[in-house]
Every structure is written in C-alpha cells, then in structure tokens.
Design a protein around this motif. Structure first.
Motif, PDB file in Angstrom:
ATOM      1  N   SER A  74       0.850  -1.185   0.000  1.00 28.47           N
ATOM      2  CA  SER A  74       0.000   0.000   0.000  1.00 28.47           C
ATOM      3  C   SER A  74       0.886   1.234   0.000  1.00 28.47           C
ATOM      4  CB  SER A  74      -0.906   0.004   1.234  1.00 28.47           C
ATOM      5  OG  SER A  74      -1.629   1.215   1.327  1.00 28.47           O
ATOM      6  N   GLU A  75       0.384   2.322  -0.566  1.00 31.74           N
ATOM      7  CA  GLU A  75       1.148   3.567  -0.577  1.00 31.74           C
ATOM      8  C   GLU A  75       1.242   4.167   0.826  1.00 31.74           C
ATOM      9  OE1 GLU A  75       1.097   7.963  -2.818  1.00 31.74           O
ATOM     10  OE2 GLU A  75      -0.571   6.555  -3.099  1.00 31.74           O
ATOM     11  N   TYR A  76       0.167   4.013   1.604  1.00 35.00           N
ATOM     12  CA  TYR A  76       0.117   4.602   2.936  1.00 35.00           C
ATOM     13  C   TYR A  76      -0.306   3.576   3.979  1.00 35.00           C
ATOM     14  CZ  TYR A  76      -0.112   9.128   0.470  1.00 35.00           C
ATOM     15  OH  TYR A  76       0.134  10.199  -0.331  1.00 35.00           O
ATOM     16  N   GLN A  77      -0.017   3.903   5.229  1.00 35.60           N
ATOM     17  CA  GLN A  77      -0.678   3.257   6.350  1.00 35.60           C
ATOM     18  C   GLN A  77      -1.309   4.354   7.193  1.00 35.60           C
ATOM     19  OE1 GLN A  77       0.847   1.734   9.868  1.00 35.60           O
ATOM     20  NE2 GLN A  77       2.699   2.993   9.962  1.00 35.60           N
ATOM     21  N   LEU A  78      -2.394   4.029   7.861  1.00 39.64           N
ATOM     22  CA  LEU A  78      -3.113   4.996   8.696  1.00 39.64           C
ATOM     23  C   LEU A  78      -2.986   4.607  10.163  1.00 39.64           C
ATOM     24  CD1 LEU A  78      -5.155   7.304   9.251  1.00 39.64           C
ATOM     25  CD2 LEU A  78      -6.982   5.651   8.802  1.00 39.64           C
TER      26      LEU A  78
END
Length: 343
Positions: A74-78
């Motif tokens: 994934s491009e990001y993690q939250l």
C-alpha cells in the motif's frame, strides 16, 4: 484552511503526514476523521495498514511504534488516535533537559508513508506546546470551534446548498433556534429532512414542521411577529402551545430568543444608515429579516425596548427561583411578560 478546502484536499488525496483535529465542536473532527478512516485505504489495504487507537486505552509509545512502521502492499498506512484528549501527551520537551521527547522527535521528521491522525475532542489543544507547533509546521492542524448561535442559520443554508437543496431563511432560522448550535444534531436532522423532500426543492417551514416536528405556527418567530403587531390573542395562543409542549419549548430558550431579538431592535434604533443592506450587515441577519426589524422598530421605541430588556432579565431570574412566588407556572410567567411587553 477552511473546512471546505480541507475536505477538498482529502478528496483529492493531498495528504499530510500528521493531522491534529481539535476543538470544542466535535462535528468537523468527526467529519474529517471518518472521511480519512473510510477513504484513505481500500478494504483490502485496511487489514494490514490501518490502526485505530483510543486515547484512554493506549499510550504515546504504542502510537509512535505503529506510526514508524511501513505500509504493506500500500502507498500509505493509517494510524488514527480517537478521543486523543484522553491520551497522556508526555512532557512536550519542556521539562526534559535532554530534549528526549519521542513524540516531538517523530513530529520533526514524520514517516511520509504514515498518515498519523489525532482526533482531540471537546477542548482546544494547547497552542503553546512544542508538539502543537511541530504538527502545525510539518502536518496540518484544524481547530473545530463552537459556532455562534447567530451563525447557525447561515451554516444550515450552506449545508443544504452543498447537497443541492435550498432552504427558506425562516425555515433555517426556526431550525437554528430550536436545535441550538450542536452541528452534529443539526446535520442529522437535515439529512433526515432531505430524505423526505425532492432534490433541488426549496425546504420550507412546513417541511421542517412535517419532518422534524417543529411547528411553523407556534414558534418563537411567530411569537415575535405577534409582539411586533401587538396582537395579544396570537401571542397567548403561542404561549399556551409552549406551555403544553415544554420539552420542545423551554422557557429559558424562549426568553433567550426574545432577549436576542430585543437587543437587535435596540441596536436597530442606533444604526444611522438604515438601508436594507447596511441593516442586514449591522444586525448580522439575513436580508430577508430586515423588514421584520423595521416593523418592530416602529412598534417599540428606544425607551420601551430598554424597559422590555429589563423585564426579560427579571423574568429570567424568576425562572431560576429568584423573586418568584413559587407556584407560578412557566406559562403564567410568559403571559405576564407578554402583557408587560405589549402594554
């Protein structure tokens, strides 16, 4: 940054590595937090890359350990901290001679693939803190401030306009008067209302009555109209309705609304330029209501308005048990007050 601009950036996926949503009004904190939680990652990505923590159930080291991880496929993690006002925020680097504040160290160089969100509700974050300044510098801080009562009708009009509806100024004012300035409550009622009217339709006071239960005939605005026209029969009919429905029409709300109205009438008398546009600006009302203040100004001169404001303060004290006979009902107090206002 305005709320609309921030929401547009989120929709355009222009993310910051750190967000602090704070303030006394929870509506926007929930709005932005929920949007990020629901839309930053796909359902497939959430399993490995979304961490939601609660302030009272976690600590800063756990938050930062999660933030320092890298996303998987994934491009990001939250990493989202809800109820962040309950989180122990540490020393902020002020009392640590070594300057070894883990949060401050992270905020000075946040992980770009992590979106770290703090939802800090029902209070303002201390702007003097180094952590605040670091979040503001390297991320984004949004303060969700309590909206003033006189701004609520305009907020309602903007809200329905964004949903491709329109609302009559009187309908917006009735809703604002009866629902207060709790934006979450107002938005919920508006959503229910818009489910029952056709898209693009101009929402009327009748729609508000039919779908929310606020009477279009027996409300504070109609009472004000009766007082301005010095119509005791209409005024007493409205008061009888208030007395029969005290939960929806508490005397404190009625007195507060009348206090605000007569204060504006007093201000009207002292405004030199009485052109409609200037009156609307100076009184802080929708131009639609200017004619009502002009009519009220003719019915009540300056000295009468000052006298009435004194009555309103007197009866407010009576509702609190000061100088009260003890057995007088709220309806009877309002009838006494109306008699003194009209006569």
């Amino acid at each position: 940054m305005t709320a609309a601009a921030l929401l547009n950036d989120l929709k355009a996926r222009k993310f910051k590595p750190v967000y602090l949503f704070h303030g006394e009004e929870p509506y926007y904190i929930d709005l932005f937090g929920n949007y990020i939680e629901n839309n930053l990652l796909s359902d497939a990505e959430k399993g490995f890359n979304q961490t939601v923590l609660y302030g009272r159930d976690t600590d800063m080291i756990t938050v930062l350990n999660a933030a320092k991880r890298f996303p998987m496929m994934s491009e990001y993690q939250l990493v989202m901290v809800k109820e962040a006002q309950d989180l122990k925020w540490g020393k902020d680097g002020d009392d640590d001679k070594k300057g070894n504040d883990p949060l401050l160290t992270y905020l000075e160089k946040p992980v770009p693939s992590t979106i770290l969100v703090f939802c800090y509700k029902h209070a303002k974050f201390d702007k003097r803190k180094k952590t605040y300044k670091a979040m503001d510098k390297n991320g984004l801080v949004f303060e969700s401030a309590t909206i003033y009562d006189n701004k609520v009708p305009g907020w309602i009009e903007d809200y329905v306009r964004e949903k491709a509806y329109r609302i009559q100024p009187r309908a917006a004012s009735i809703m604002g008067e009866y629902l207060g300035n709790d934006l979450s409550k107002i938005s919920n009622e508006l959503e229910k209302l818009m489910l029952n009217v056709q898209k693009g339709h101009e929402i009327s006071a009748e729609d508000v009555q039919n779908n929310i239960g606020i009477s279009k005939e027996y409300n504070v605005f109609e009472l004000q109209d009766a007082l301005a026209k010095k119509d005791p029969l209409k005024a007493n009919r409205i008061i009888d309705y208030f007395a029969a429905n005290p939960k929806n029409n508490p005397i404190q709300m009625v007195l507060g609304a009348l206090q605000n109205w007569f204060t504006k009438i007093l201000r009207y008398h002292y405004i030199g330029d009485k052109t409609p546009s200037n009156l609307a600006k100076e009184l802080g009302v929708n131009p639609y209501f200017v004619k009502d203040y002009e009519a009220a100004g003719k019915s009540f001169n300056v000295w009468k308005v000052i006298e009435i404001i004194g009555y309103l303060r007197e009866y407010d004290l009576k509702t609190k048990g000061v100088e009260s006979t003890g057995n007088t009902t709220d309806g009877e107090l309002l009838k006494e007050l109306v008699f003194k206002i009209i006569h």
